[in-house]
Design a protein around this motif. Structure first.
Motif, short mmCIF file in Angstrom:
data_model
loop_
_atom_site.label_atom_id
_atom_site.label_comp_id
_atom_site.label_asym_id
_atom_site.label_seq_id
_atom_site.Cartn_x
_atom_site.Cartn_y
_atom_site.Cartn_z
N VAL A 35 0.86 -1.19 0.00
CA VAL A 35 0.00 0.00 0.00
C VAL A 35 0.89 1.23 0.00
CG1 VAL A 35 -1.82 1.26 1.19
CG2 VAL A 35 -1.77 -1.25 1.28
N ARG A 36 0.76 2.05 -1.02
CA ARG A 36 1.58 3.26 -1.13
C ARG A 36 1.25 4.22 0.02
NH1 ARG A 36 0.19 1.74 -6.28
NH2 ARG A 36 1.87 1.60 -7.82
N THR A 37 2.25 5.01 0.39
CA THR A 37 2.09 5.92 1.53
C THR A 37 0.88 6.85 1.39
OG1 THR A 37 4.45 5.83 2.03
CG2 THR A 37 3.21 7.70 2.91
N PRO A 38 0.67 7.52 0.24
CA PRO A 38 -0.52 8.39 0.13
C PRO A 38 -1.82 7.63 0.33
CG PRO A 38 1.04 8.86 -1.63
CD PRO A 38 1.50 7.60 -0.97
N ASP A 39 -1.90 6.42 -0.22
CA ASP A 39 -3.11 5.61 -0.06
C ASP A 39 -3.29 5.18 1.39
OD1 ASP A 39 -3.76 5.75 -2.75
OD2 ASP A 39 -2.60 3.96 -3.25
N ARG A 40 -2.19 4.79 2.03
CA ARG A 40 -2.27 4.38 3.44
C ARG A 40 -2.76 5.54 4.30
NH1 ARG A 40 2.83 4.60 5.25
NH2 ARG A 40 2.36 6.24 6.77
N ARG A 41 -2.28 6.71 4.05
CA ARG A 41 -2.68 7.86 4.84
C ARG A 41 -4.15 8.22 4.63
NH1 ARG A 41 2.91 11.35 3.91
NH2 ARG A 41 4.08 10.37 5.64
N LYS A 42 -4.62 8.07 3.39
CA LYS A 42 -6.05 8.31 3.12
C LYS A 42 -6.92 7.29 3.84
CE LYS A 42 -5.43 10.48 -1.42
NZ LYS A 42 -5.62 10.32 -2.90
N VAL A 43 -6.52 6.02 3.77
CA VAL A 43 -7.26 4.97 4.47
C VAL A 43 -7.29 5.26 5.96
CG1 VAL A 43 -7.20 2.54 5.16
CG2 VAL A 43 -6.87 3.16 2.76
N ALA A 44 -6.13 5.60 6.52
CA ALA A 44 -6.03 5.85 7.96
C ALA A 44 -6.89 7.03 8.37
CB ALA A 44 -4.58 6.09 8.35
N LYS A 45 -6.84 8.10 7.60
CA LYS A 45 -7.61 9.30 7.94
C LYS A 45 -9.10 9.01 8.00
CE LYS A 45 -8.26 14.14 6.56
NZ LYS A 45 -7.88 15.20 5.57
N LYS A 67 0.28 -7.41 13.75
CA LYS A 67 0.07 -7.80 12.36
C LYS A 67 1.40 -7.98 11.63
CE LYS A 67 -4.45 -7.93 11.79
NZ LYS A 67 -5.15 -9.10 11.22
N PRO A 68 1.45 -8.92 10.67
CA PRO A 68 2.71 -9.19 10.00
C PRO A 68 3.12 -8.17 8.95
CG PRO A 68 0.98 -10.58 9.12
CD PRO A 68 0.38 -9.85 10.28
N TYR A 69 2.18 -7.33 8.52
CA TYR A 69 2.48 -6.38 7.46
C TYR A 69 2.84 -5.02 8.05
CZ TYR A 69 0.53 -10.03 4.57
OH TYR A 69 0.30 -11.24 3.97
N ARG A 70 3.90 -4.41 7.50
CA ARG A 70 4.46 -3.19 8.10
C ARG A 70 3.50 -2.02 8.05
NH1 ARG A 70 8.00 -2.81 12.07
NH2 ARG A 70 9.66 -1.27 11.80
N GLU A 71 2.62 -1.99 7.08
CA GLU A 71 1.67 -0.88 7.00
C GLU A 71 0.86 -0.72 8.28
OE1 GLU A 71 2.07 -2.15 2.60
OE2 GLU A 71 2.08 -3.13 4.56
N PHE A 72 0.60 -1.82 8.98
CA PHE A 72 -0.19 -1.74 10.22
C PHE A 72 0.59 -1.02 11.32
CE2 PHE A 72 -2.45 -5.14 8.07
CZ PHE A 72 -3.77 -4.86 8.39
N GLN A 73 1.89 -1.23 11.39
CA GLN A 73 2.67 -0.50 12.38
C GLN A 73 2.70 1.00 12.06
OE1 GLN A 73 4.95 -3.83 11.48
NE2 GLN A 73 3.01 -4.36 12.47
N TYR A 74 2.77 1.32 10.76
CA TYR A 74 2.74 2.73 10.37
C TYR A 74 1.41 3.37 10.77
CZ TYR A 74 6.75 1.54 7.36
OH TYR A 74 7.96 1.13 6.87
N ILE A 75 0.32 2.65 10.57
CA ILE A 75 -0.99 3.20 10.92
C ILE A 75 -1.12 3.35 12.43
CG2 ILE A 75 -3.46 2.61 11.02
CD1 ILE A 75 -3.32 1.88 8.11
N ALA A 76 -0.54 2.43 13.19
CA ALA A 76 -0.56 2.57 14.65
C ALA A 76 0.13 3.86 15.07
CB ALA A 76 0.12 1.36 15.30
N ILE A 77 1.25 4.17 14.43
CA ILE A 77 1.96 5.41 14.75
C ILE A 77 1.15 6.61 14.30
CG2 ILE A 77 4.01 6.78 14.24
CD1 ILE A 77 5.58 4.13 14.15
N ASP A 78 0.58 6.53 13.09
CA ASP A 78 -0.29 7.62 12.61
C ASP A 78 -1.41 7.89 13.61
OD1 ASP A 78 1.21 7.79 10.28
OD2 ASP A 78 -0.17 6.56 9.10
#
Length: 217
Positions: A35-45, A67-78
């Motif tokens: 998941v690209r960073t801009p998409d991840r941030r939109k999903v998180a928001k 979770k095994p996928y790194r995007e989840f750790q990024y969203i936790a920080i977001d």
């Protein structure tokens, strides 16, 4: 907060062709959905808006970290960034646990300012951050070194100096880089203090640290 719903939303943006280069960029330490960073941030928001609630949902944070996928750790920080004002002294051990689990520079650099907010609000936490600065875990030491980034005039220079002294004569890249970053950042606010520090301690510093610290002075 519904972790299953979050996963469904992320999967809608997953790109297997992106996942491998993202994993390679992190030295193959972690798997990615792609998941690209801009998409991840939109999903998180949107997700945070849909599930907004007072306080911090630490169960959600820990579920993301598991979770095994790194995007989840990024969203936790977001998520924690959106809840930054709600962080209290008792949350510091929770952040420490996150820092010491699935550790790499990406999550560490996301956590350092959260730790910094707690230490700034709670002077009694200074002793704990000093303990981190001499810990065997160099990721904790990196957070201690950089926890005052962007605090400008609020920077506690006595604390900063002691933490840096605790980490001189190092060979670890991530520590020497952090030393340089902390000094470079503060040089924008107080270049004379940084020049004085370099004059006093440069013989004990790595060239990397000196180069980074001297970028704006």
């Amino acid at each position: 907060m519904n972790i299953t719903e979050l996963e469904l939303r992320l999967l809608a943006h997953a790109d297997s062709e992106q996942a491998q280069p993202m994993k390679a960029y992190m030295k193959n330490h972690f798997d990615f959905l792609g998941v690209r960073t801009p998409d991840r941030r939109k999903v998180a928001k949107t997700f945070f808006k849909d599930f907004q609630a007072p306080g911090i949902d630490w169960d959600f944070v820990e579920a993301c970290w598991a979770k095994p996928y790194r995007e989840f750790q990024y969203i936790a920080i977001d998520y924690l960034v959106t809840k930054k004002k709600a962080l209290v002294l008792d949350d510091l051990p929770r952040l420490k646990k996150l820092a010491q689990t699935k550790s790499w520079w990406d999550t560490i650099d996301g956590l350092d300012k959260l730790v910094g907010k707690i230490v700034l609000d709670n002077p009694e936490a200074k002793q704990m951050i000093l303990e981190w600065s001499v810990d065997d875990d160099f990721w904790l030491r990196r957070i201690a070194i950089d926890h005052q980034l962007l605090q400008k005039e609020k920077t506690d220079t006595e604390l900063l100096e002691q933490i840096l002294i605790n980490n001189l004569n190092q060979t670890e890249f991530f520590i020497n880089k952090a030393i340089g970053w902390s000094l470079r950042d503060y040089s924008k606010t107080n270049p004379d203090w940084v020049r004085a520090f370099l004059a006093k301690y440069s013989s004990q510093m790595a060239n990397l640290s000196i180069r980074e610290a001297s970028k704006y002075i």
